[in-house]
Every structure is written in structure tokens, then in C-alpha cells.
Design a protein around this motif. Structure first.
Motif, short mmCIF file in Angstrom:
data_model
loop_
_atom_site.label_atom_id
_atom_site.label_comp_id
_atom_site.label_asym_id
_atom_site.label_seq_id
_atom_site.Cartn_x
_atom_site.Cartn_y
_atom_site.Cartn_z
N ILE A 1 0.83 -1.40 0.00
CA ILE A 1 0.00 -0.06 -0.02
C ILE A 1 0.85 1.03 -0.03
CG2 ILE A 1 -1.61 1.27 1.26
CD1 ILE A 1 -2.62 -1.42 2.71
N VAL A 2 0.45 2.19 -0.75
CA VAL A 2 0.90 3.57 -0.91
C VAL A 2 -0.27 4.34 0.14
CG1 VAL A 2 1.73 5.61 -1.63
CG2 VAL A 2 2.40 3.40 -2.46
N ARG A 3 -0.12 5.12 0.84
CA ARG A 3 -1.10 5.83 1.78
C ARG A 3 -0.74 7.32 2.01
NH1 ARG A 3 -3.48 3.42 7.41
NH2 ARG A 3 -4.25 1.72 5.71
N PHE A 4 -1.60 8.22 1.52
CA PHE A 4 -1.53 9.78 1.74
C PHE A 4 -2.24 9.79 2.96
CE2 PHE A 4 -1.01 9.15 -2.84
CZ PHE A 4 0.14 9.63 -3.10
N THR A 5 -1.60 10.51 4.20
CA THR A 5 -2.46 10.75 5.19
C THR A 5 -2.41 12.42 5.24
OG1 THR A 5 -2.24 8.77 6.05
CG2 THR A 5 -2.67 10.60 7.70
N VAL A 6 -3.57 12.95 5.72
CA VAL A 6 -3.47 14.17 6.27
C VAL A 6 -4.22 14.54 7.58
CG1 VAL A 6 -4.67 16.65 5.60
CG2 VAL A 6 -3.94 15.25 3.85
N TYR A 7 -3.33 15.07 8.65
CA TYR A 7 -3.76 15.28 9.74
C TYR A 7 -4.52 16.36 10.07
CZ TYR A 7 0.04 11.48 10.77
OH TYR A 7 0.76 10.55 10.58
N CYS A 8 -5.67 16.22 10.63
CA CYS A 8 -6.56 17.41 10.85
C CYS A 8 -6.67 17.78 12.27
CB CYS A 8 -8.01 16.86 10.42
SG CYS A 8 -8.07 16.21 8.49
N ARG A 9 -6.83 18.96 12.29
CA ARG A 9 -7.26 19.52 13.71
C ARG A 9 -8.45 18.68 14.10
NH1 ARG A 9 -8.13 25.92 12.82
NH2 ARG A 9 -9.06 24.93 11.07
N HIS A 10 -8.58 18.91 15.51
CA HIS A 10 -9.57 18.02 16.17
C HIS A 10 -11.02 18.46 15.74
CE1 HIS A 10 -11.03 15.14 19.37
NE2 HIS A 10 -12.10 16.08 19.57
N HIS A 11 -11.43 19.66 15.70
CA HIS A 11 -12.72 20.43 15.15
C HIS A 11 -12.98 20.45 13.83
CE1 HIS A 11 -10.27 23.86 15.37
NE2 HIS A 11 -11.01 24.38 14.32
N SER A 12 -11.85 20.25 12.96
CA SER A 12 -12.28 20.38 11.54
C SER A 12 -12.35 19.17 10.73
CB SER A 12 -11.20 21.13 10.95
OG SER A 12 -9.78 20.52 10.83
N TYR A 13 -12.22 18.02 11.68
CA TYR A 13 -11.99 16.55 10.92
C TYR A 13 -13.21 16.32 10.22
CZ TYR A 13 -12.00 11.72 10.53
OH TYR A 13 -12.20 10.23 10.00
N SER B 1 -6.56 0.22 -7.08
CA SER B 1 -6.00 -1.14 -6.73
C SER B 1 -5.61 -1.81 -7.80
CB SER B 1 -7.31 -1.77 -5.89
OG SER B 1 -6.86 -3.18 -5.63
N SER B 2 -4.60 -2.74 -7.70
CA SER B 2 -4.17 -3.62 -8.88
C SER B 2 -3.70 -4.73 -8.26
CB SER B 2 -2.96 -3.02 -9.63
OG SER B 2 -1.87 -3.07 -8.98
N LEU B 3 -3.32 -5.70 -8.98
CA LEU B 3 -2.99 -7.01 -8.37
C LEU B 3 -1.93 -7.04 -7.31
CD1 LEU B 3 -3.20 -9.35 -11.52
CD2 LEU B 3 -4.65 -9.26 -9.69
N ASP B 4 -1.08 -5.86 -7.49
CA ASP B 4 0.12 -5.67 -6.74
C ASP B 4 -0.07 -4.63 -5.39
OD1 ASP B 4 1.61 -7.58 -8.33
OD2 ASP B 4 1.39 -6.24 -9.73
N VAL B 5 -0.81 -3.55 -5.74
CA VAL B 5 -0.59 -2.45 -5.23
C VAL B 5 -1.66 -1.88 -4.70
CG1 VAL B 5 -0.10 -0.87 -7.00
CG2 VAL B 5 0.59 -0.25 -4.61
N ASP B 6 -2.20 -1.11 -3.55
CA ASP B 6 -3.23 -0.20 -3.43
C ASP B 6 -2.86 1.17 -3.05
OD1 ASP B 6 -4.99 -2.47 -3.56
OD2 ASP B 6 -5.22 -2.83 -1.46
N ILE B 7 -3.60 2.05 -3.59
CA ILE B 7 -3.13 3.51 -3.35
C ILE B 7 -4.52 4.06 -2.45
CG2 ILE B 7 -2.59 5.84 -4.18
CD1 ILE B 7 -1.65 4.29 -6.74
N GLN B 8 -4.01 4.63 -1.48
CA GLN B 8 -5.10 5.09 -0.44
C GLN B 8 -4.88 6.39 -0.25
OE1 GLN B 8 -4.97 2.40 2.94
NE2 GLN B 8 -5.78 0.73 1.77
#
Length: 295
Positions: A170-182, A211-218
Motif C-alpha cells: 500500500i501507498v497511503r497519503f495521510t492528512v492530519y486534521c485539527r480535532h474540530h475540523s475533521y 487497486s491492482s493485483l500488486d498495490v493499493d493506493i489510499q
């Protein structure tokens, strides 16, 4: 597009959004099923544009490409360019953490050595260690390096490598959000991506991108505790391919303005810059990841 199998381990503890590597998309909403085949098969729907100081772009691009090749050699999800002049860095607020992260989940079944090798790569310049997280709750058999985060310098995304217990890498992009803006951020990114999360908790959600046979992008969002603040990445920009910018612009919470033909810029609720690129009528992906990556 292959259906997803398997699922991530559930936790009693509040994690960073980087610990769960499963990929169960069985709960995808009707919004996702209404996507066109072209949209559902676009591995470059989300990418990151990194902005380097003069003379540094080639070294940073090569460093990113080498790391990403451990998942798939054709995943060109990061583009590095140079600003015209070096800029003075703004001092981050005390207690703030970078708002953007990239997490690579590698297969455990291939053994620990590949994860440890990649970890060693991230310890060499131009990479630098950023911090190591402590995970509360019950103990789990993490590798010694599995809570480390790295970066390419101030204002760029955090990077981490984790084991995935089953399913695809997996390749995962993550954005961290302020508690009240989530909650509002979840709605915003769902609007841009034109799909709903496949996994959702009170403080974490995952959008399936490709998604492919080898990798997921999230793409994922992580809600920070009330006492933590995300620091927008001033040397990195999230870029999304969108089908109809004109339809999307009036629905965005912040002003959106054109910066070139087919590209618009706006911000999310926490001040992260977002580029919106109009998808071409017929998108060809000569390097779409379908074959297994060589290691």
C-alpha cells in the motif's frame, strides 16, 4: 479493477493512522460504484508536488523514486520542482506536527529484511529522522523501526514504512486534521475525490484510490487530539485530478483560483494548499502499475 480482499487489524488504541495496513473495501458506498471506469482506474488521482530549494530537486526526486520503487517502480506519484530562490523557513508552532504524511506498507510475508533495508535507506541523506511515535494500548509485535517517521526537510511530508500483514502492498497519503475540523475535512475530500471512505472510525478514515493485483493506493484523514495542531506543508502541495472543476469550485469552503490552464489552487480547512487539475477527456496511463515490482 480487482476487488479488494482482506482487512486491517482493529485496534483498541488511538493510532497515528499509520499502523493499520489492511485493505478491506467491501463497505464501499454507492458513491464509489458510480465512478466511471476511467476514474476508478486512475492511479494518479492523488499526487504530491514537492518544492525544493535551488539545486536540490534532482537529489530529492531520485531519493523519492528509490523509496517508492520498493512498492512499484512505475508509481510516479511525486514530482519535485525548484523554487526560484531559497526561502526562509517559518518556525512551526510549539506542539505542531506536519500535516501531510506518506506511509508505505510492505508485505510481511517477504520477511523483515526488506522493511529493515528500506528503513536504513530512510536514515541516509537527503532523508532525515523526524520523530518516533509511542503507541498507547495493548502491545503488538511491531518491528523496532515501525514507529519512525522521516522527512526530506522542513515543510515536506513525513514518510514511514510499515509491515502489512496480508493483502496488497500500500501507498497511503495521510492528512492530519485539527480535532474540530475533521468532520468538515472528511466532507471536503470526499467531494474532491467523488467517493466515500471504505474504512471509517471516529478519528481516522481511508478513501480507496486505486487497486491492482500488486498495490493499493489510499488517501486517509487522521483526527489529531485537541492539544495538537497540524502544520501545513509549505514545501509540498496535494494535487487531485478532477472531472469538472467548474462544478466543484462553488462547493469549496475557501476561494479557488486558476493558476494555469486546467489547474486551480485552493486550501482545505487547516490551511493545506490543494491543486485541482482537470482530468483530460481520455487519460492514458502507460505506466499503470500492474506487474510485480522487482526488489
Amino acid at each position: 479493477m480487482e476487488p479488494q480482499t482482506g482487512g486491517g487489524e482493529e485496534d483498541d488504541c488511538v493510532d497515528s493512522g499509520a499502523e493499520t495496513g489492511g485493505s478491506d473495501y467491501s463497505h464501499m458506498s454507492s458513491t464509489s460504484s458510480e465512478l466511471s471506469l476511467e476514474e476508478a482506474q486512475d492511479p494518479f488521482l492523488v499526487s504530491i508536488h514537492i518544492i525544493a530549494d535551488p539545486g536540490e530537486s534532482q537529489a530529492l526526486q531520485e531519493a523519492v523514486d528509490r523509496v517508492l520503487a520498493w512498492v512499484h517502480p512505475d508509481l510516479q506519484l511525486f514530482r519535485v520542482s525548484e523554487r526560484r530562490a531559497s526561502r526562509r523557513r517559518r518556525r512551526a508552532c510549539k506542539g505542531a506536527r506536519p500535516a501531510l504524511a506518506v506511509v508505505l506498507f510492505l508485505q510481511e510475508e517477504f520477511g523483515d529484511e526488506q522493511i529493515l533495508h528500506l528503513h536504513r535507506t530512510l536514515q541516509r541523506p537527503p532523508w532525515r529522522h523526524h520523530h518516533t511515535e509511542r503507541v498507547a494500548g495493548r502491545l503488538r509485535p511491531y518491528l523496532p523501526c515501525s514507529q519512525d517517521f522521516f522527512s526530506l526537510g522542513p515543510g515536506t511530508p513525513l514518510w514511514a514504512v510499515r509491515p502489512v500483514h496480508y493483502g496488497r502492498e500500500i501507498v497511503r497519503f495521510t492528512v492530519y486534521c485539527r480535532h474540530h475540523s475533521y468532520a468538515d475535512s472528511l466532507r471536503l475530500y470526499g467531494l474532491i475525490l467523488r467517493r466515500s471512505p471504505s474504512q471509517r472510525k471516529a478519528d481516522f478514515c481511508v478513501f480507496p484510490i486505486f487497486s491492482s493485483l500488486d498495490v493499493d493506493i489510499q488517501f486517509s484523514l487522521k483526527r489529531l487530539p485537541c492539544d495538537q495542531t497540524p502544520a501545513p506543508a509549505d514545501s509540498a502541495v496535494l494535487e487531485f485530478r478532477v472531472r469538472d472543476i467548474g462544478e466543484l469550485v462553488p462547493l469549496l469552503p475557501n476561494p479557488c483560483s486558476p493558476i494555469s490552464e486546467g489547474r486551480w489552487q485552493t486550501e482545505d480547512l487547516d490551511g493545506n494548499k490543494i491543486l485541482l487539475q482537470r482530468s483530460p477527456p481520455c487519460t492514458a496511463h502507460p505506466s499503470t502499475p500492474t506487474a510485480s515490482a522487482g526488489r
